[in-house]
Write a protein that holds these residues in place. Structure first.
Motif, PDB file in Angstrom:
ATOM      1  N   ILE A  56      -8.216  14.514  10.985  1.00  0.00           N
ATOM      2  CA  ILE A  56      -8.507  13.995  12.659  1.00  0.00           C
ATOM      3  C   ILE A  56      -8.261  15.047  13.554  1.00  0.00           C
ATOM      4  CG2 ILE A  56      -6.611  12.692  14.568  1.00  0.00           C
ATOM      5  CD1 ILE A  56      -5.137  11.314  11.667  1.00  0.00           C
ATOM      6  N   HIS A 110       3.158   2.120  14.002  1.00  0.00           N
ATOM      7  CA  HIS A 110       3.094   1.200  12.203  1.00  0.00           C
ATOM      8  C   HIS A 110       4.405   1.772  11.392  1.00  0.00           C
ATOM      9  CE1 HIS A 110       1.316   1.942   8.587  1.00  0.00           C
ATOM     10  NE2 HIS A 110       1.380   2.621   7.899  1.00  0.00           N
ATOM     11  N   ALA A 156      -0.982   8.189   3.328  1.00  0.00           N
ATOM     12  CA  ALA A 156      -3.023   8.067   3.594  1.00  0.00           C
ATOM     13  C   ALA A 156      -2.157   6.730   4.834  1.00  0.00           C
ATOM     14  CB  ALA A 156      -3.549   7.889   2.532  1.00  0.00           C
ATOM     15  N   ALA A 157      -1.959   6.080   5.238  1.00  0.00           N
ATOM     16  CA  ALA A 157      -1.856   4.863   5.122  1.00  0.00           C
ATOM     17  C   ALA A 157      -1.631   5.371   7.051  1.00  0.00           C
ATOM     18  CB  ALA A 157      -0.782   3.662   4.923  1.00  0.00           C
ATOM     19  N   ASP A 161      -3.754   6.848   9.032  1.00  0.00           N
ATOM     20  CA  ASP A 161      -5.373   6.147   9.104  1.00  0.00           C
ATOM     21  C   ASP A 161      -5.000   5.386   9.978  1.00  0.00           C
ATOM     22  OD1 ASP A 161      -6.577   6.215   6.873  1.00  0.00           O
ATOM     23  OD2 ASP A 161      -6.924   5.189   5.358  1.00  0.00           O
ATOM     24  N   ARG A 194      -5.403   7.682  12.990  1.00  0.00           N
ATOM     25  CA  ARG A 194      -6.476   7.576  13.863  1.00  0.00           C
ATOM     26  C   ARG A 194      -6.907   6.733  14.403  1.00  0.00           C
ATOM     27  NH1 ARG A 194      -8.060   8.614   9.197  1.00  0.00           N
ATOM     28  NH2 ARG A 194      -8.686  10.927   8.694  1.00  0.00           N
ATOM     29  N   ALA A 195      -6.397   5.537  13.604  1.00  0.00           N
ATOM     30  CA  ALA A 195      -6.988   4.330  14.501  1.00  0.00           C
ATOM     31  C   ALA A 195      -6.650   4.131  15.169  1.00  0.00           C
ATOM     32  CB  ALA A 195      -6.411   2.999  14.146  1.00  0.00           C
TER      33      ALA A 195
END
Length: 195
Positions: A30, A154, A182-183, A186, A189-190
């Protein structure tokens, strides 16, 4: 330009711990990840310094690693995320990412560490496990609804304070810890892209 991800450790383990090294590797996709140790940890003491000392050390690490024009994200594990929130009130940064925010210090739900969250002026992402006794989600949600900045959550199902899931849940869902991590990356990052 990719951001600087200034990555602060939690109260119990240094920036070189396996957990921190693992997450620094995940976050490297990232941005430019820089870790640092608070003074008490660098000196080999177990008891964390007082908040003003921690925040000042965080500020010094930011000044040391920041490059001109580079966007900055303060990311931290537990105590490091809380100090990042305090520093974000005083320094120009793009966002704060909290990996296991310690809302209920020592598990005490009668003394929540929510004041710094309610004062935030930058977007905040919380990455929280459902088994994290230091941040019960039913206590975090009302605070998020009162925050005046964009926030996101999250959730790591069955995750503890270190975002580690249970073996039973992993077996039931077929998801490995690596896939869960990994989720979360993600989601980070989003969240940052949306800023």
């Amino acid at each position: 330009m990719k951001p600087l991800l200034l990555f602060a450790h939690g109260a119990g383990l240094p920036s070189t711990s396996p957990w921190m090294a693992h997450w620094a590797g995940l976050l490297a996709g990232i941005g430019r990840v820089e870790r640092f140790d608070y003074p008490y940890m660098a000196a080999g003491r177990k008891r964390p310094d007082r908040q003003p000392v921690l925040v000042e050390a965080h500020r010094e690490a930011l000044a040391r690693h920041r490059k001109p024009g580079e966007p900055v994200v303060l990311i931290g594990k537990s105590m490091g995320s809380r100090m990042g929130c305090h520093l974000a009130l005083e320094e120009s940064v793009e966002a704060v990412v909290c990996l296991g925010y310690p809302l209920a210090g020592m598990g005490r739900t009668d003394r929540l560490r929510d004041a710094v969250l309610l004062e935030q002026r930058q977007p905040v992402l919380f990455v929280q496990g459902t088994r994290d006794k230091l941040c019960p989600l039913d206590l975090l949600e009302p605070i998020r609804s009162r925050m005046t900045v964009p926030t996101a959550l999250h959730v790591v199902e069955t995750g503890d304070h270190s975002l580690l899931v249970t073996r039973a849940w992993s077996k039931q869902t077929g998801l490995t810890q690596a896939e869960v991590d990994a989720a979360a990356v993600d989601a980070i990052r989003a969240f940052l892209r949306a800023r």
